[in-house]
Design a protein around this motif. Sequence first.
Motif, PDB file in Angstrom:
ATOM      1  N   THR A  81       0.834  -1.196   0.000  1.00  0.00           N
ATOM      2  CA  THR A  81       0.000   0.000   0.000  1.00  0.00           C
ATOM      3  C   THR A  81       0.870   1.248   0.000  1.00  0.00           C
ATOM      4  O   THR A  81       2.036   1.211   0.413  1.00  0.00           O
ATOM      5  CB  THR A  81      -0.931   0.050   1.225  1.00  0.00           C
ATOM      6  OG1 THR A  81      -0.142   0.268   2.415  1.00  0.00           O
ATOM      7  CG2 THR A  81      -1.725  -1.239   1.361  1.00  0.00           C
ATOM      8  N   GLN A  82       0.292   2.351  -0.449  1.00  0.00           N
ATOM      9  CA  GLN A  82       1.026   3.609  -0.448  1.00  0.00           C
ATOM     10  C   GLN A  82       1.377   4.038   0.978  1.00  0.00           C
ATOM     11  O   GLN A  82       2.451   4.597   1.227  1.00  0.00           O
ATOM     12  CB  GLN A  82       0.205   4.704  -1.148  1.00  0.00           C
ATOM     13  CG  GLN A  82      -1.133   4.949  -0.515  1.00  0.00           C
ATOM     14  CD  GLN A  82      -2.085   5.740  -1.389  1.00  0.00           C
ATOM     15  OE1 GLN A  82      -3.274   5.641  -1.196  1.00  0.00           O
ATOM     16  NE2 GLN A  82      -1.628   6.502  -2.337  1.00  0.00           N
ATOM     17  N   GLN A  83       0.469   3.753   1.937  1.00  0.00           N
ATOM     18  CA  GLN A  83       0.741   4.117   3.322  1.00  0.00           C
ATOM     19  C   GLN A  83       1.916   3.328   3.890  1.00  0.00           C
ATOM     20  O   GLN A  83       2.728   3.860   4.653  1.00  0.00           O
ATOM     21  CB  GLN A  83      -0.512   3.896   4.181  1.00  0.00           C
ATOM     22  CG  GLN A  83      -1.631   4.875   3.911  1.00  0.00           C
ATOM     23  CD  GLN A  83      -2.527   4.442   2.759  1.00  0.00           C
ATOM     24  OE1 GLN A  83      -2.217   3.477   2.044  1.00  0.00           O
ATOM     25  NE2 GLN A  83      -3.640   5.131   2.575  1.00  0.00           N
ATOM     26  N   ALA A  84       2.010   2.040   3.528  1.00  0.00           N
ATOM     27  CA  ALA A  84       3.130   1.226   3.988  1.00  0.00           C
ATOM     28  C   ALA A  84       4.446   1.746   3.414  1.00  0.00           C
ATOM     29  O   ALA A  84       5.474   1.771   4.098  1.00  0.00           O
ATOM     30  CB  ALA A  84       2.926  -0.233   3.604  1.00  0.00           C
ATOM     31  N   GLY A 149      -5.841  -2.908   4.335  1.00  0.00           N
ATOM     32  CA  GLY A 149      -6.078  -2.495   5.713  1.00  0.00           C
ATOM     33  C   GLY A 149      -7.401  -1.763   5.906  1.00  0.00           C
ATOM     34  O   GLY A 149      -7.803  -0.952   5.069  1.00  0.00           O
ATOM     35  N   ASP A 150      -8.102  -2.061   7.019  1.00  0.00           N
ATOM     36  CA  ASP A 150      -9.291  -1.292   7.369  1.00  0.00           C
ATOM     37  C   ASP A 150      -8.896   0.169   7.569  1.00  0.00           C
ATOM     38  O   ASP A 150      -7.752   0.472   7.931  1.00  0.00           O
ATOM     39  CB  ASP A 150      -9.917  -1.819   8.664  1.00  0.00           C
ATOM     40  CG  ASP A 150     -10.349  -3.269   8.565  1.00  0.00           C
ATOM     41  OD1 ASP A 150     -10.503  -3.761   7.433  1.00  0.00           O
ATOM     42  OD2 ASP A 150     -10.535  -3.901   9.621  1.00  0.00           O
ATOM     43  N   LEU A 165     -17.703   1.715  -2.628  1.00  0.00           N
ATOM     44  CA  LEU A 165     -18.290   0.613  -3.389  1.00  0.00           C
ATOM     45  C   LEU A 165     -18.316  -0.607  -2.469  1.00  0.00           C
ATOM     46  O   LEU A 165     -17.300  -1.275  -2.269  1.00  0.00           O
ATOM     47  CB  LEU A 165     -17.477   0.327  -4.652  1.00  0.00           C
ATOM     48  CG  LEU A 165     -17.441   1.431  -5.714  1.00  0.00           C
ATOM     49  CD1 LEU A 165     -16.634   0.972  -6.926  1.00  0.00           C
ATOM     50  CD2 LEU A 165     -18.847   1.833  -6.134  1.00  0.00           C
ATOM     51  N   THR A 166     -19.492  -0.882  -1.900  1.00  0.00           N
ATOM     52  CA  THR A 166     -19.627  -1.968  -0.938  1.00  0.00           C
ATOM     53  C   THR A 166     -20.260  -3.193  -1.584  1.00  0.00           C
ATOM     54  O   THR A 166     -20.681  -3.156  -2.749  1.00  0.00           O
ATOM     55  CB  THR A 166     -20.495  -1.523   0.254  1.00  0.00           C
ATOM     56  OG1 THR A 166     -21.863  -1.416  -0.175  1.00  0.00           O
ATOM     57  CG2 THR A 166     -20.027  -0.175   0.783  1.00  0.00           C
ATOM     58  N   GLY A 185     -11.084  -3.058   4.921  1.00  0.00           N
ATOM     59  CA  GLY A 185     -10.054  -3.109   3.902  1.00  0.00           C
ATOM     60  C   GLY A 185     -10.577  -3.783   2.644  1.00  0.00           C
ATOM     61  O   GLY A 185     -11.405  -4.684   2.716  1.00  0.00           O
ATOM     62  N   GLY A 186     -10.094  -3.325   1.503  1.00  0.00           N
ATOM     63  CA  GLY A 186     -10.538  -3.867   0.230  1.00  0.00           C
ATOM     64  C   GLY A 186     -11.737  -3.147  -0.343  1.00  0.00           C
ATOM     65  O   GLY A 186     -12.162  -3.462  -1.459  1.00  0.00           O
ATOM     66  N   THR A 187     -12.292  -2.173   0.408  1.00  0.00           N
ATOM     67  CA  THR A 187     -13.435  -1.408  -0.083  1.00  0.00           C
ATOM     68  C   THR A 187     -12.952  -0.287  -1.006  1.00  0.00           C
ATOM     69  O   THR A 187     -12.227   0.599  -0.557  1.00  0.00           O
ATOM     70  CB  THR A 187     -14.223  -0.779   1.086  1.00  0.00           C
ATOM     71  OG1 THR A 187     -14.657  -1.805   1.979  1.00  0.00           O
ATOM     72  CG2 THR A 187     -15.419  -0.001   0.574  1.00  0.00           C
ATOM     73  N   PRO A 188     -13.316  -0.304  -2.286  1.00  0.00           N
ATOM     74  CA  PRO A 188     -12.941   0.817  -3.164  1.00  0.00           C
ATOM     75  C   PRO A 188     -13.563   2.112  -2.629  1.00  0.00           C
ATOM     76  O   PRO A 188     -14.743   2.143  -2.279  1.00  0.00           O
ATOM     77  CB  PRO A 188     -13.534   0.420  -4.522  1.00  0.00           C
ATOM     78  CG  PRO A 188     -13.635  -1.079  -4.462  1.00  0.00           C
ATOM     79  CD  PRO A 188     -14.016  -1.371  -3.033  1.00  0.00           C
ATOM     80  N   HIS A 189     -12.763   3.167  -2.556  1.00  0.00           N
ATOM     81  CA  HIS A 189     -13.242   4.413  -1.981  1.00  0.00           C
ATOM     82  C   HIS A 189     -12.578   5.617  -2.656  1.00  0.00           C
ATOM     83  O   HIS A 189     -11.505   5.504  -3.247  1.00  0.00           O
ATOM     84  CB  HIS A 189     -12.960   4.456  -0.480  1.00  0.00           C
ATOM     85  CG  HIS A 189     -11.496   4.304  -0.153  1.00  0.00           C
ATOM     86  ND1 HIS A 189     -10.884   3.065  -0.079  1.00  0.00           N
ATOM     87  CD2 HIS A 189     -10.525   5.218   0.105  1.00  0.00           C
ATOM     88  CE1 HIS A 189      -9.599   3.228   0.213  1.00  0.00           C
ATOM     89  NE2 HIS A 189      -9.356   4.533   0.321  1.00  0.00           N
ATOM     90  N   ARG A 190     -13.242   6.726  -2.548  1.00  0.00           N
ATOM     91  CA  ARG A 190     -12.707   7.989  -3.035  1.00  0.00           C
ATOM     92  C   ARG A 190     -13.464   9.095  -2.310  1.00  0.00           C
ATOM     93  O   ARG A 190     -14.546   8.874  -1.771  1.00  0.00           O
ATOM     94  CB  ARG A 190     -12.881   8.116  -4.552  1.00  0.00           C
ATOM     95  CG  ARG A 190     -14.327   8.029  -5.039  1.00  0.00           C
ATOM     96  CD  ARG A 190     -14.416   8.083  -6.557  1.00  0.00           C
ATOM     97  NE  ARG A 190     -15.821   8.038  -7.009  1.00  0.00           N
ATOM     98  CZ  ARG A 190     -16.191   8.149  -8.277  1.00  0.00           C
ATOM     99  NH1 ARG A 190     -15.268   8.317  -9.233  1.00  0.00           N
ATOM    100  NH2 ARG A 190     -17.471   8.101  -8.608  1.00  0.00           N
TER     101      ARG A 190
END
Length: 220
Positions: A81-84, A149-150, A165-166, A185-190
């Motif tokens: 991930t970008q955060q990691a 990650g959540d 997008l759930t 985690g894994g939920t597409p979001h913007r």
Amino acid sequence: MPVQPTPGTPPQATSRQQADSAQRVELGATIRRLRKERGLTLVQLAQRSDLSHPFLSQLERGLTHPSMPSLHRIARALGTTQQALLASAVRADPDVTRQAIRVVRCGEGLGVPNVGGMARMLGSPQLGVHPVEYRGAQTDFGDYFDHPGDEFLYVVDGEVEVDLLTADGRVVHQLAAGDSLSYLGGTPHRWRALGDSDRFRLLAVQNATDPLTGTAEPHG
């Protein structure tokens, strides 16, 4: 190469410039290490991330500033991930102690350009969460992002519209200062800013992920 202070630059500002430069070098070294561990050439990583070979070469050498969207493409290509990736750069920060205590003063922390504003990593690789502060945001929706990650969002100032997008379909939430939102985690979001985008300030806290596997790390 150490940052050379500009004549008249306050010592505190020079120290921050040097820390930023060191963290960019560390970020580039992490990307290079992960790329080689996955058996990828720079050309192959460029193809997988849809970024240019020269840009990635400069990034691995700590010579350029990446953006959050470009880090997301790189992270997906490397299985993290970008955060990691951002958290890994904090290893160069001399204030990160062996006890994994990290104090980030106002204006400190590795800043990364984001669409419509800036993002700033507030955590460290030793911690079980990756907190990122976002200042400013675009007023139109961009691409969806997702990660293992959540994530927890807290609106510090301004208003934001979060699009998820759930499994039950698309869900849109409007949040104001003091509101929060969590999703798996894994939920597409913007998200996008509503009203004055300059006021937008958001804290996003994500479960830490292992930069090698992309799986959630347990707390120590």
